[in-house]
Write an enzyme that holds these catalytic residues in place. Structure first.
Site, PDB file in Angstrom:
ATOM      1  CD  GLN A 105      -2.487  -1.233   2.705  1.00 41.95           C
ATOM      2  OE1 GLN A 105      -3.464  -0.554   3.015  1.00 41.95           O
ATOM      3  NE2 GLN A 105      -1.921  -2.057   3.556  1.00 41.95           N
ATOM      4  CG  HIS A 123      -3.157   2.345  -1.878  1.00 38.71           C
ATOM      5  ND1 HIS A 123      -3.153   2.349  -0.497  1.00 38.71           N
ATOM      6  CD2 HIS A 123      -4.290   1.688  -2.244  1.00 38.71           C
ATOM      7  CE1 HIS A 123      -4.237   1.724  -0.051  1.00 38.71           C
ATOM      8  NE2 HIS A 123      -4.935   1.303  -1.091  1.00 38.71           N
ATOM      9  CB  CYS A 135      -4.348  16.758 -21.850  1.00 38.55           C
ATOM     10  SG  CYS A 135      -2.588  16.389 -21.739  1.00 38.55           S
ATOM     11  CB  CYS A 156       0.091  18.810 -17.819  1.00 41.39           C
ATOM     12  SG  CYS A 156       0.054  17.654 -19.204  1.00 41.39           S
ATOM     13  CB  CYS A 159      -2.484  20.082 -21.917  1.00 34.77           C
ATOM     14  SG  CYS A 159      -2.829  19.781 -20.169  1.00 34.77           S
ATOM     15  N   GLY A 195       2.872  -4.353   9.073  1.00 37.31           N
ATOM     16  CA  GLY A 195       2.914  -2.895   9.252  1.00 37.31           C
ATOM     17  C   GLY A 195       1.747  -2.149   8.641  1.00 37.31           C
ATOM     18  CD  GLU A 223      -2.025  -0.277  15.644  1.00 36.61           C
ATOM     19  OE1 GLU A 223      -2.058   0.668  16.428  1.00 36.61           O
ATOM     20  OE2 GLU A 223      -2.612  -0.275  14.544  1.00 36.61           O
TER      21      GLU A 223
HETATM   22  C1  BV8 Z   1     -12.361   2.143  -3.260  1.00 42.66           C
HETATM   23  C2  BV8 Z   1      -3.324   7.619  -0.944  1.00 42.66           C
HETATM   24  C3  BV8 Z   1     -14.182   1.858  -4.786  1.00 42.66           C
HETATM   25  C4  BV8 Z   1      -1.938   7.332  -1.313  1.00 42.66           C
HETATM   26  C5  BV8 Z   1      -4.562   6.189   0.558  1.00 42.66           C
HETATM   27  C6  BV8 Z   1     -15.214  -1.312   2.848  1.00 42.66           C
HETATM   28  C7  BV8 Z   1     -15.469  -0.974   4.152  1.00 42.66           C
HETATM   29  C8  BV8 Z   1     -15.276   0.323   4.601  1.00 42.66           C
HETATM   30  C9  BV8 Z   1     -14.846   1.320   3.737  1.00 42.66           C
HETATM   31  C10 BV8 Z   1     -14.588   0.988   2.429  1.00 42.66           C
HETATM   32  C11 BV8 Z   1     -14.785  -0.304   2.003  1.00 42.66           C
HETATM   33  N1  BV8 Z   1     -14.442  -0.350   0.691  1.00 42.66           N
HETATM   34  C12 BV8 Z   1     -14.038   0.865   0.285  1.00 42.66           C
HETATM   35  C13 BV8 Z   1     -14.135   1.712   1.326  1.00 42.66           C
HETATM   36  C14 BV8 Z   1     -13.810   3.158   1.290  1.00 42.66           C
HETATM   37  C15 BV8 Z   1     -12.345   3.478   1.464  1.00 42.66           C
HETATM   38  C16 BV8 Z   1     -11.919   2.986   2.828  1.00 42.66           C
HETATM   39  O1  BV8 Z   1     -11.300   1.960   2.988  1.00 42.66           O
HETATM   40  N2  BV8 Z   1     -12.221   3.754   3.862  1.00 42.66           N
HETATM   41  C17 BV8 Z   1     -11.868   3.382   5.235  1.00 42.66           C
HETATM   42  C18 BV8 Z   1     -10.716   4.224   5.728  1.00 42.66           C
HETATM   43  C19 BV8 Z   1     -13.082   3.565   6.080  1.00 42.66           C
HETATM   44  N3  BV8 Z   1     -11.549   2.897   0.398  1.00 42.66           N
HETATM   45  C20 BV8 Z   1     -11.385   3.508  -0.773  1.00 42.66           C
HETATM   46  O2  BV8 Z   1     -11.923   4.584  -1.018  1.00 42.66           O
HETATM   47  C21 BV8 Z   1     -10.575   2.785  -1.811  1.00 42.66           C
HETATM   48  N4  BV8 Z   1     -11.248   2.827  -3.052  1.00 42.66           N
HETATM   49  O3  BV8 Z   1     -12.828   1.361  -2.486  1.00 42.66           O
HETATM   50  O4  BV8 Z   1     -12.920   2.427  -4.448  1.00 42.66           O
HETATM   51  C22 BV8 Z   1     -14.361   2.131  -6.195  1.00 42.66           C
HETATM   52  C23 BV8 Z   1     -14.568   1.088  -7.017  1.00 42.66           C
HETATM   53  C24 BV8 Z   1     -14.753   1.309  -8.363  1.00 42.66           C
HETATM   54  C25 BV8 Z   1     -14.694   2.599  -8.846  1.00 42.66           C
HETATM   55  C26 BV8 Z   1     -14.455   3.661  -8.005  1.00 42.66           C
HETATM   56  C27 BV8 Z   1     -14.287   3.435  -6.668  1.00 42.66           C
HETATM   57  C28 BV8 Z   1      -9.249   3.494  -2.084  1.00 42.66           C
HETATM   58  C29 BV8 Z   1      -8.375   3.540  -0.895  1.00 42.66           C
HETATM   59  C30 BV8 Z   1      -7.080   4.264  -1.219  1.00 42.66           C
HETATM   60  C31 BV8 Z   1      -6.554   4.978  -0.055  1.00 42.66           C
HETATM   61  N5  BV8 Z   1      -5.332   5.694  -0.361  1.00 42.66           N
HETATM   62  N6  BV8 Z   1      -3.698   7.161   0.335  1.00 42.66           N
HETATM   63  C32 BV8 Z   1      -0.981   8.143  -0.519  1.00 42.66           C
HETATM   64  O5  BV8 Z   1      -0.899   9.356  -0.762  1.00 42.66           O
HETATM   65  O6  BV8 Z   1      -0.279   7.553   0.287  1.00 42.66           O
HETATM   66  S1  BV8 Z   1      -4.845   5.643   2.161  1.00 42.66           S
HETATM   67  C33 BV8 Z   1      -3.550   5.468   3.230  1.00 42.66           C
HETATM   68  O7  BV8 Z   1      -3.949   4.351   4.024  1.00 42.66           O
HETATM   69  C34 BV8 Z   1      -2.181   5.143   2.789  1.00 42.66           C
HETATM   70  O8  BV8 Z   1      -1.954   5.410   1.480  1.00 42.66           O
HETATM   71  C35 BV8 Z   1      -1.987   3.678   3.031  1.00 42.66           C
HETATM   72  O9  BV8 Z   1      -1.662   3.074   1.831  1.00 42.66           O
HETATM   73  C36 BV8 Z   1      -3.321   3.211   3.529  1.00 42.66           C
HETATM   74  C37 BV8 Z   1      -3.231   2.198   4.619  1.00 42.66           C
HETATM   75  O10 BV8 Z   1      -2.552   2.711   5.731  1.00 42.66           O
HETATM   76  P1  BV8 Z   1      -1.430   1.870   6.426  1.00 42.66           P
HETATM   77  O11 BV8 Z   1      -0.355   1.612   5.454  1.00 42.66           O
HETATM   78  O12 BV8 Z   1      -2.036   0.695   7.072  1.00 42.66           O
HETATM   79  O13 BV8 Z   1      -0.846   2.916   7.478  1.00 42.66           O
HETATM   80  P2  BV8 Z   1      -1.397   3.276   8.950  1.00 42.66           P
HETATM   81  O14 BV8 Z   1      -0.747   4.524   9.373  1.00 42.66           O
HETATM   82  O15 BV8 Z   1      -2.865   3.217   9.004  1.00 42.66           O
HETATM   83  O16 BV8 Z   1      -0.892   2.081   9.860  1.00 42.66           O
HETATM   84  C38 BV8 Z   1       0.475   1.845  10.096  1.00 42.66           C
HETATM   85  C39 BV8 Z   1       0.581   0.545  10.863  1.00 42.66           C
HETATM   86  O17 BV8 Z   1       1.947   0.234  11.039  1.00 42.66           O
HETATM   87  C40 BV8 Z   1      -0.027   0.621  12.269  1.00 42.66           C
HETATM   88  O18 BV8 Z   1      -0.862  -0.518  12.487  1.00 42.66           O
HETATM   89  C41 BV8 Z   1       1.187   0.583  13.226  1.00 42.66           C
HETATM   90  O19 BV8 Z   1       0.932  -0.096  14.432  1.00 42.66           O
HETATM   91  C42 BV8 Z   1       2.158  -0.198  12.359  1.00 42.66           C
HETATM   92  N7  BV8 Z   1       3.571   0.029  12.668  1.00 42.66           N
HETATM   93  C43 BV8 Z   1       4.225   1.191  12.953  1.00 42.66           C
HETATM   94  N8  BV8 Z   1       5.547   0.982  13.066  1.00 42.66           N
HETATM   95  C44 BV8 Z   1       5.745  -0.335  12.840  1.00 42.66           C
HETATM   96  C45 BV8 Z   1       4.504  -0.956  12.589  1.00 42.66           C
HETATM   97  N9  BV8 Z   1       4.367  -2.273  12.341  1.00 42.66           N
HETATM   98  C46 BV8 Z   1       5.494  -2.997  12.311  1.00 42.66           C
HETATM   99  N10 BV8 Z   1       6.727  -2.481  12.525  1.00 42.66           N
HETATM  100  C47 BV8 Z   1       6.901  -1.165  12.799  1.00 42.66           C
HETATM  101  N11 BV8 Z   1       8.136  -0.673  13.019  1.00 42.66           N
END
Ligand code: BV8
Length: 251
Positions: A105, A123, A135, A156, A159, A195, A223
């Site tokens: 991701q 992603h 464009c 861009c 364009c 992660g 976590e």
């Molecule tokens: C879509 C952009 C449909 C890129 C990101 C079903 C149920 C509920 C909601 C939905 C569902 N289906 C769809 C949805 C809606 C939505 C969604 O999921 N909402 C949620 C939040 C409620 N999903 C979407 O909209 C998706 N699209 O479903 O489209 C569709 C179909 C056809 C046509 C049109 C549409 C698109 C989702 C895209 C999200 N993009 N960002 C960017 O700029 O980065 S989201 C963002 O969250 C990040 O990009 C990342 O990729 C993603 C996940 O986050 P994590 O990587 O898990 O990071 P986070 O901080 O949360 O967690 C870090 C973890 O690491 C923690 O657990 C921590 O404890 C751990 N950690 C920390 N240090 C360590 C560690 N672990 C191990 N070792 C360590 N050292």
């Protein structure tokens, strides 16, 4: 019977055979030790806003300048960071096991920089851009590693309109080819989710699907996540340490 951590890791390591189908899903926690902030942990807010508020086509349409400020800042941060031990272990596995797939991701490109083979960028990539107006003259997307852009939003070259980051925002679909290859990779022997908070779909759904299809499912996280209860082996600890330990038992 008390089972020691060593016994658990040895049992997991024994599942890594030369022909094992190994699929890994990674999230921001894998890059945390490199110094890239996670989204839902400390430092995850940008100017008091959550990723769900900034990373949408609507937010970009309203205020492309603000959204690009966030991406420009992230580009600058990531450009100075190096892959950590977690990236390196996964890169070695990708080179060693012919049936290895990594679904990430993360948009930072650190898996690729570590030399990982067969990476599916679920992603997209922060290092790609595309024309906001799509464009006709421009390719679907192109690489641009400028960090930072001196003028935002960047223009861009085809364009003169504005470009957007080549990532998947909330409300946008996953690239169909990436989705298909990810789904295919869920027919595997071992599935590791590492992660990720497992709250963003459809990525989080891959974990449950892999389990349904019979994979031995493992989580590595500092976590407990919503996915943990349904997994075969939740391992609590930093990815860069736990992966290192597992690798030592395999070798
Ligand atoms: C879509 C952009 C449909 C890129 C990101 C079903 C149920 C509920 C909601 C939905 C569902 N289906 C769809 C949805 C809606 C939505 C969604 O999921 N909402 C949620 C939040 C409620 N999903 C979407 O909209 C998706 N699209 O479903 O489209 C569709 C179909 C056809 C046509 C049109 C549409 C698109 C989702 C895209 C999200 N993009 N960002 C960017 O700029 O980065 S989201 C963002 O969250 C990040 O990009 C990342 O990729 C993603 C996940 O986050 P994590 O990587 O898990 O990071 P986070 O901080 O949360 O967690 C870090 C973890 O690491 C923690 O657990 C921590 O404890 C751990 N950690 C920390 N240090 C360590 C560690 N672990 C191990 N070792 C360590 N050292």
């Amino acid at each position: 019977m008390i089972t020691s951590v060593s016994e658990i890791l040895a049992e997991l390591a024994s599942r890594f055979r030369p022909d094992s189908r190994i699929t890994v899903l990674t999230g921001a926690g894998v890059s945390a030790a490199s110094g890239v902030p996670t989204f839902r942990g400390p430092g995850g807010l940008y100017k008091n806003r959550r990723v769900e508020q900034i990373g949408t086509p609507e937010a970009f349409g309203r205020d492309p300048q603000f959204v690009w400020e966030w991406y420009n800042w992230r580009r600058e941060v990531i450009a100075t960071k190096q892959p950590n031990r977690a990236h390196e272990v996964l890169a070695r596995w990708s080179q060693r096991y012919p049936r290895f797939t990594l679904i990430t991701q993360n948009v930072d490109g650190l898996h690729e920089r570590a030399g990982t083979q067969n990476v599916l960028r679920f992603h997209g990539s922060i290092w790609e851009v595309l024309c906001w107006e799509r464009c006709k003259q421009s390719p679907p997307r192109w690489r641009d590693e400028t960090a930072p852009f001196t003028e935002i939003p960047p223009r861009c070259p085809y364009c003169g309109g504005i470009v957007r980051p080549g990532v998947v925002w909330f409300g946008e679909g996953i690239d169909p080819e990436v989705m298909k290859r990810s789904m295919d990779a869920l027919d595997c022997d071992i599935f590791l989710t590492i992660g990720t908070s497992a709250v963003v779909y459809p990525a989080a759904g891959l974990i449950h699907e892999a389990k349904t299809r019979g994979a031995f499912t493992v989580e590595i996280n500092i976590e407990t996540t919503p996915a943990a209860a349904s997994l075969d082996l939740p391992l609590e600890g930093p990815a860069e340490e736990v992966l290192d330990h597992i690798e030592r038992f395999i070798l």
